[in-house]
Every structure is written in C-alpha cells, then in structure tokens.
Design an enzyme around this catalytic site. Structure first.
Site, PDB file in Angstrom:
ATOM      1  N   ARG A  33       4.246  -1.307  -8.152  1.00 28.95           N
ATOM      2  CA  ARG A  33       5.320  -1.825  -9.006  1.00 28.95           C
ATOM      3  C   ARG A  33       6.469  -0.826  -9.167  1.00 28.95           C
ATOM      4  NH1 ARG A  33       0.699  -4.509 -11.704  1.00 28.95           N
ATOM      5  NH2 ARG A  33       1.065  -6.756 -11.543  1.00 28.95           N
ATOM      6  N   GLN A  40      -8.751   6.011 -10.382  1.00 27.23           N
ATOM      7  CA  GLN A  40      -8.757   6.361 -11.802  1.00 27.23           C
ATOM      8  C   GLN A  40      -7.471   5.874 -12.485  1.00 27.23           C
ATOM      9  OE1 GLN A  40     -11.118   7.511 -13.711  1.00 27.23           O
ATOM     10  NE2 GLN A  40      -9.764   7.661 -15.507  1.00 27.23           N
ATOM     11  N   LEU A  83       0.822  -1.214   0.000  1.00 25.54           N
ATOM     12  CA  LEU A  83       0.000   0.000   0.000  1.00 25.54           C
ATOM     13  C   LEU A  83       0.856   1.265   0.000  1.00 25.54           C
ATOM     14  CD1 LEU A  83      -2.682  -1.183   2.589  1.00 25.54           C
ATOM     15  CD2 LEU A  83      -2.754  -1.341   0.089  1.00 25.54           C
ATOM     16  N   HIS A  84       0.335   2.274  -0.690  1.00 28.30           N
ATOM     17  CA  HIS A  84       1.027   3.566  -0.795  1.00 28.30           C
ATOM     18  C   HIS A  84      -0.016   4.684  -0.686  1.00 28.30           C
ATOM     19  CE1 HIS A  84      -0.613   3.414  -4.830  1.00 28.30           C
ATOM     20  NE2 HIS A  84       0.098   2.331  -5.115  1.00 28.30           N
ATOM     21  N   LEU A 104       1.741   6.878  -8.538  1.00 36.09           N
ATOM     22  CA  LEU A 104       2.146   5.903  -7.527  1.00 36.09           C
ATOM     23  C   LEU A 104       1.651   4.524  -7.950  1.00 36.09           C
ATOM     24  CD1 LEU A 104       1.513   7.618  -4.082  1.00 36.09           C
ATOM     25  CD2 LEU A 104       3.543   7.644  -5.516  1.00 36.09           C
ATOM     26  N   SER A 105       2.504   3.536  -7.772  1.00 38.79           N
ATOM     27  CA  SER A 105       2.147   2.154  -8.087  1.00 38.79           C
ATOM     28  C   SER A 105       2.991   1.242  -7.211  1.00 38.79           C
ATOM     29  CB  SER A 105       2.454   1.861  -9.561  1.00 38.79           C
ATOM     30  OG  SER A 105       2.504   0.460  -9.777  1.00 38.79           O
ATOM     31  N   GLY A 120      -1.578   6.336  -2.821  1.00 40.08           N
ATOM     32  CA  GLY A 120      -2.740   6.187  -3.713  1.00 40.08           C
ATOM     33  C   GLY A 120      -3.836   5.380  -3.017  1.00 40.08           C
ATOM     34  N   HIS A 121      -3.444   4.245  -2.439  1.00 41.02           N
ATOM     35  CA  HIS A 121      -4.413   3.434  -1.681  1.00 41.02           C
ATOM     36  C   HIS A 121      -4.953   4.228  -0.486  1.00 41.02           C
ATOM     37  CE1 HIS A 121      -1.632   0.222  -3.399  1.00 41.02           C
ATOM     38  NE2 HIS A 121      -2.805  -0.171  -3.855  1.00 41.02           N
ATOM     39  N   GLN A 169     -10.068  -0.801 -15.624  1.00 40.18           N
ATOM     40  CA  GLN A 169     -10.616  -1.612 -14.527  1.00 40.18           C
ATOM     41  C   GLN A 169     -11.925  -0.990 -14.025  1.00 40.18           C
ATOM     42  OE1 GLN A 169      -8.213  -3.512 -11.299  1.00 40.18           O
ATOM     43  NE2 GLN A 169      -8.801  -1.700 -10.146  1.00 40.18           N
TER      44      GLN A 169
HETATM   45  P1  AMP Z   1      -3.903  -2.349  -6.561  1.00 41.52           P
HETATM   46  O1  AMP Z   1      -3.438  -2.656  -5.186  1.00 41.52           O
HETATM   47  O2  AMP Z   1      -2.808  -1.934  -7.493  1.00 41.52           O
HETATM   48  O3  AMP Z   1      -4.796  -3.428  -7.139  1.00 41.52           O
HETATM   49  O4  AMP Z   1      -4.817  -1.066  -6.432  1.00 41.52           O
HETATM   50  C1  AMP Z   1      -5.914  -1.034  -5.553  1.00 41.52           C
HETATM   51  C2  AMP Z   1      -6.730   0.206  -5.836  1.00 41.52           C
HETATM   52  O5  AMP Z   1      -5.919   1.367  -5.635  1.00 41.52           O
HETATM   53  C3  AMP Z   1      -7.225   0.272  -7.292  1.00 41.52           C
HETATM   54  O6  AMP Z   1      -8.551   0.775  -7.308  1.00 41.52           O
HETATM   55  C4  AMP Z   1      -6.258   1.231  -7.924  1.00 41.52           C
HETATM   56  O7  AMP Z   1      -6.793   1.913  -9.034  1.00 41.52           O
HETATM   57  C5  AMP Z   1      -5.991   2.190  -6.770  1.00 41.52           C
HETATM   58  N1  AMP Z   1      -4.723   2.887  -6.996  1.00 41.52           N
HETATM   59  C6  AMP Z   1      -3.510   2.354  -7.285  1.00 41.52           C
HETATM   60  N2  AMP Z   1      -2.593   3.316  -7.498  1.00 41.52           N
HETATM   61  C7  AMP Z   1      -3.239   4.506  -7.343  1.00 41.52           C
HETATM   62  C8  AMP Z   1      -2.851   5.872  -7.445  1.00 41.52           C
HETATM   63  N3  AMP Z   1      -1.596   6.232  -7.761  1.00 41.52           N
HETATM   64  N4  AMP Z   1      -3.787   6.832  -7.232  1.00 41.52           N
HETATM   65  C9  AMP Z   1      -5.069   6.475  -6.933  1.00 41.52           C
HETATM   66  N5  AMP Z   1      -5.497   5.211  -6.820  1.00 41.52           N
HETATM   67  C10 AMP Z   1      -4.607   4.231  -7.030  1.00 41.52           C
END
Ligand code: AMP
Length: 284
Positions: A188, A149, A34-35, A185-186, A37-38, A154
């Site tokens: 990855r 977004q 988690l970062h 943010l990701s 964004g989450h 997705q």
């Molecule tokens: P994930 O853990 O990558 O499957 O992401 C979980 C949720 O967090 C998904 O709805 C993603 O779109 C959202 N998410 C991931 N990165 C970001 C970001 N940089 N900004 C906003 N939401 C994000």
C-alpha cells in the site's frame, strides 16, 4: 522457471510430484504487489524447504465494503518475475470464483483475537484471513508456512487457528523489512503521494520513540501512548487510527508494561491506511 498454477488440479499435480521427489513444502501466502518484505519470506522458505509455493491471491473476504479491494495493485507479471528471481518453484494464483464459488458457506473465526486492533477497525478482516489461509493450507498442505511480523495480529490469529484446529503446519515468523528511513515495506506504500511518503516515517519514529522511552525506564502505557499521539498530531496528512500496547499473547491492553508486549499502530496518511508494530520484552 517458476511454474504458475491457477487450478486446484494443476497445483495438486505439482505438489504430488514434489512429494514423490521427497521434498518438504514451504508456503508463502501473499496478495501480490510483491516487494522485498515478501522476498525475504521467499528466501527463508527457499533455505529451509525443498519446494517453495507462493500464493498470490487478493482475498476479497478480508476487505471491508469501503476498502481498497478493487484498486489493490495487481502487477502479476512483475510478481511472477520476482518469485522466479527468488527461485520459488510454484506460484498458485487462483481466480476468486475458484476460492469462493457461489455455494461457499464455511468461515473460520478466531474469537477474541479477531476483534481488537485491526479487527476493531476492520470488522470481518480476520474472518477472511483465517478462512483463506486455512483453504491455502488445505490445498497446498505445506509443512512450513512463512508470515511477516509486519502483520503481528495476523500471525497471532493464524497461530491460534493452527493450534485449535490441529492443522499440521509449522509457522515461521520473519522480521519486518523496512525502507532506509524505517518505513515498513507495504504494497500500500505505492498509494502515497511524495509528500505523504515523506510524512509516513512518523509511524516508525513514533514506535522508535516508545522503545527509547521504555529503555529509559518508562512503564506507564497511557503516558507512552500520549507522547506518540502528540508526535503524530504534529504531522500534516497523518491521523492516528489506533495505537495500542497489548500483551503479546492475549492482545489485551496493558496499563503497565510487563513481560512481552506488542506495540501496534495504524495511521492514515491522507486516504492510505498503514500499519506497523514492534515487540518489547520487559525483563522482570
Ligand atoms: P500481503 O501480501 O500484504 O498479504 O503480505 C504477505 C505476507 O508478507 C504476510 O505474511 C506479511 O506479513 C508479509 N509482509 C508484508 N510486508 C512485509 C514486510 N515489510 N516485512 C516482512 N514481511 C512482510
């Protein structure tokens, strides 16, 4: 302190208890690592709902056979600490065998929308996403579910699934959170070397350049894509997987910009594949 549930029974008990207390339920589905964004999704859920559930599950069915399922980061304790800091109420953290027992046979497919962009590069990806999200909706039964977004396709796939299958949940789409230089943010991003991380800003710069050209009046999609491709070609380590400008609803490619358009991009930095997107509104 946030409660961690790993079974359907524990989760059911916590959820029934929240309902008895008259609380509305918000779900934030994640794969962990988690970062901020989450965290932005969690804090929105915290503001809008009475009981916030964060699911942390690295979903095997959305990974292709040669993708990063086994090395996807799983810093579970740190993730729980972040959920706690964001005042989430419950972390649902099932084991893969709980979500996909040996007798598992049912998958959700959202035809057409699942096949282009990410779906073309990652066959089967959205079948896995739609299936796990519907399972999470069935287990948690949230009134609201929060998505980023950042993963625009997705969002579109899940919107369609919810509409087509009459799933009683409201989707809330939250803006993409970025680093200071613009990189989205990701989880990855941590795969990137120092050099690749520096070069990764080309993704945001290519999208920003498209926005600028459109604001200056450019409407020709092939010309916009060519300019971005040239920009990416100049960067060491960067290889464009796809860049597409599509209708926001149908995800079908546009030749000339009109209405609401999604600019979606996937770029390899070395072995790491990153995605990003922007939305464009063209006034008619
Ligand atoms: P994930 O853990 O990558 O499957 O992401 C979980 C949720 O967090 C998904 O709805 C993603 O779109 C959202 N998410 C991931 N990165 C970001 C970001 N940089 N900004 C906003 N939401 C994000």
């Amino acid at each position: 302190m946030v409660v961690v549930a790993t079974t359907i029974e524990e989760t059911g008990t916590a959820i029934s208890d929240a309902r008895r207390r008259g609380l509305s339920l918000g779900l934030v589905p994640t794969m962990g690592a988690l970062h901020a964004g989450h965290a932005s999704l969690m804090s929105r859920a915290r503001r809008e709902t009475g009981f916030v559930v964060v699911s942390i599950f690295v979903n095997p069915t959305q990974f292709g056979p040669h993708e990063d399922l086994s090395r996807y980061p799983r810093p579970f304790e740190k993730d729980v600490a972040l959920c706690d800091a964001e005042s989430a109420d419950l972390v649902f953290h099932p084991r893969p065998e709980l979500m996909y027992p040996p007798a598992f046979k049912t998958y959700v497919e959202v035809h057409e929308l699942q096949d282009m962009l990410e779906g073309a590069s990652r066959p089967g990806h959205f079948r896995g996403v739609a299936t796990v999200v519907l399972k999470l909706f069935s287990i948690i039964q949230p009134e609201f579910a929060y998505f980023g977004q950042k993963d625009a396709q997705q969002v579109r796939v899940i919107q369609q699934m919810v509409r087509d299958l009459n799933v009683p949940v409201k989707l809330v789409v939250c803006p993409t959170i970025r680093e200071a230089d613009g990189l989205a943010l990701s989880s990855r991003n941590q795969y990137l070397s120092v050099e690749e991380r520096k070069n990764a800003v080309v993704i945001f710069n290519a999208l920003s350049d498209i926005r600028k050209r459109v604001e200056a009046g450019e409407r020709n999609v092939p010309a916009l894509i060519r300019a971005a491709q040239e920009r990416i070609d100049k960067v060491a380590d960067a290889r464009l997987d796809y860049l597409a400008i599509v209708d926001h609803d149908t995800l079908q490619p546009l030749q000339t910009l009109t209405g609401r358009a999604l600019v979606a991009i996937a770029v390899f930095l070395g072995r790491t594949r990153l995605i990003d997107n922007i939305l464009l509104e063209i006034p008619s």
